[in-house]
Write an enzyme that holds these catalytic residues in place. Sequence first.
Site, short mmCIF file in Angstrom:
data_model
loop_
_atom_site.label_atom_id
_atom_site.label_comp_id
_atom_site.label_asym_id
_atom_site.label_seq_id
_atom_site.Cartn_x
_atom_site.Cartn_y
_atom_site.Cartn_z
N HIS A 210 53.24 46.76 38.66
CA HIS A 210 52.53 45.53 38.49
C HIS A 210 53.58 44.57 38.58
O HIS A 210 53.23 43.19 38.71
CB HIS A 210 51.32 45.61 37.28
N GLU A 455 39.62 53.99 43.35
CA GLU A 455 40.81 54.03 43.32
C GLU A 455 41.33 55.49 42.75
O GLU A 455 42.48 55.69 42.48
CB GLU A 455 41.48 52.90 42.47
N ASP A 479 46.41 52.26 43.43
CA ASP A 479 46.07 53.58 42.49
C ASP A 479 45.55 54.57 43.50
O ASP A 479 45.94 55.82 43.25
CB ASP A 479 44.98 53.11 41.30
N CYS A 526 41.57 45.96 48.56
CA CYS A 526 42.36 44.74 47.44
C CYS A 526 43.65 45.17 46.74
O CYS A 526 44.40 44.63 46.18
CB CYS A 526 41.46 44.45 46.27
C1 PEP Z 1 44.94 48.94 43.21
O1 PEP Z 1 44.97 50.03 42.47
O2 PEP Z 1 45.01 48.91 44.45
C2 PEP Z 1 44.38 47.53 42.67
C3 PEP Z 1 44.23 46.64 43.53
O3 PEP Z 1 44.28 47.53 41.24
P1 PEP Z 1 45.60 47.46 40.39
O4 PEP Z 1 46.80 47.17 41.58
O5 PEP Z 1 45.54 46.17 39.56
O6 PEP Z 1 45.65 48.68 39.71
MG MG Z 2 44.05 49.72 40.50
#
Ligand code: PEP
Ligand code: MG
Length: 588
Positions: A210, A455, A479, A526
């Site tokens: 993140h 995910e 994920d 996403c």
């Molecule tokens: C993902 O896991 O691809 C996602 C978009 O959520 P995050 O990156 O916030 O875990």
């Molecule tokens: Mg995620």
Amino acid sequence: MSFTVHGQAVSRGIAIGRAVIVASSRVDVAHYFVTADQTTAEIERLRQARNAVMEEIVRVQQGLGELGSNDAHPELSALLDVHLMLLQDEQLISGVKHWIVDRHYNAEWALTTQLEVIARQFDEMEDPYLRERKADLEQVVERMLRFMRGVASPIMAPVRTEARRDAAHDSVVDVPLVLIAHDLSPADMLQFKQSVFAGFVTDVGGKTSHTAIVARSMDIPAVVGARSASHLVEQDDWVIIDGDAGVVLVDPSPVLLAEYGFKQRQGEVERERLSRLKNTPAVTLDGQRIELQANIEQPDDAVAALKAGAVGVGLFRTEFLFMGRNGKLPDEEEQYQAYRRAVEGMQGLPVTIRTVDVGADKPLDRTPVRAGEDHLNPALGLRAIRWSLADPAMFLAQLRAILRAAAHGSVNLLIPMLAHASEIRQTLVLVDRAREQLNTRGQVYGPVRLGAMIEIPAAALTIPLFLRHFDFLSIGTNDLIQYTLAIDRADEAVAHLYDPVHPAVLQLLASTIAQCRAQGKGVSVCGEMAGDVTMTRLLLGLGLRTFSMHPSQILAVKQQILRSDTARLQVWAQSVLVAEDPAALMAD
Ligand code: PEP
Ligand code: MG
């Protein structure tokens, strides 16, 4: 001495500047520039802080004397002497003045920068007694910082860039700065979003950690997982950050500087060229219309989303509203205002608000403040919807806030990390309850489309269950890859195994997209894969028509789309799907 450090490429382009090493524990110190005529006031703030800390120490010493305990505690008394001496140390005082006067750093930033310079010298000392004095120096600096926190600076942070420009007649001040730190939490990164830094390097972190995601949203060159960069690079060293190659060049030769300077300018020309695509619809050569949406972290990111030509927000990561608040979570009203701002900011375009996803590499705060935050395996622990369902009152407050924001525009409500039918049922019950609560209060709210994130492999393998209950699905590849391959996305030590085109990942992606399409349900990706131009053709070939990514990536992905023929890509993607080594076919 020139050398190169390798890490994970995070975000685009080249940054060239002087290194600012920030200790992870001090990233919350304000970093901004002061104008030339404000430097005297900054030095005065420091002088006052130093005097106050010295007086405090003298008082303690006197107290010891009155109790007759100077003799009883000779070590304590000697230690206080050392602290007094350190506070008057010429290298500390002149160094801090240098950062303020010559570089226009604010007082706290100058102090912590000089602390880092001296701390390194202590680290290199042979004598263990002297080496240990580093801890004393850190303590006295901490006390000065604490004093300064109590006395707000008359010059506050928003002046940063203006002050810089103001001081720019001085060529030393005009040099870009790049931040080098061991670790930065996603919340720290957010704090730096409006900052003075032209690039970032961290020792730890994977490509889809993140921290990396926030760096990408800042649209500046960054490298994570550069292992010992924060130890090897020295304060003020010249560095080149190549955010495309994941390389940091320290103290580069003039030839390298010229070469990268050229690359940097080329990158700017390319971006300028891409910006002309902003109003071009994302349509493939064979006439398929593709939706390019934006991922945002804060309501104000809607501005960048619109500027990049996004047709909506495909992922609003609301957890950033919850972080860095010492466990005091935003209440319903504060959340409602934030979601409403994002919805209104998108001017009628849909906004997909994801319920809070804290946990794993997104802790609420630097140190655990809530029960259950210090798990052994946080990525497998109480994260995302699990966390929300464990605290229904908190979850209901968020749901009500989102439903109320939906009265101001088109809102999709997205739930992260679902895997079990029981979680789906509980979630739906709570969404209904949130509506009932608003009805009882007589409060206005709007309709929402309900979506689930796919995910976890278990979710990707039970898509019919999700399609029965949700209006659309959004694939979180960050994920999905992490959990399919058992690779911690934040751990640079296993980053080489993080493979978006592993056959298992591709199977899950392909079947999720195909099942949604077969039922006429919306499906998007996403995760970071959606904004990776090397993946665009493959995702189109697998049937994806909705992509959500950081605004800074939209135009480059659009360019790929404009050159693609989905009918041909579909045939090619099928061969990638069944290949033993899909990566080998990706260049075809
Ligand atoms: C993902 O896991 O691809 C996602 C978009 O959520 P995050 O990156 O916030 O875990
Ligand atoms: Mg995620």
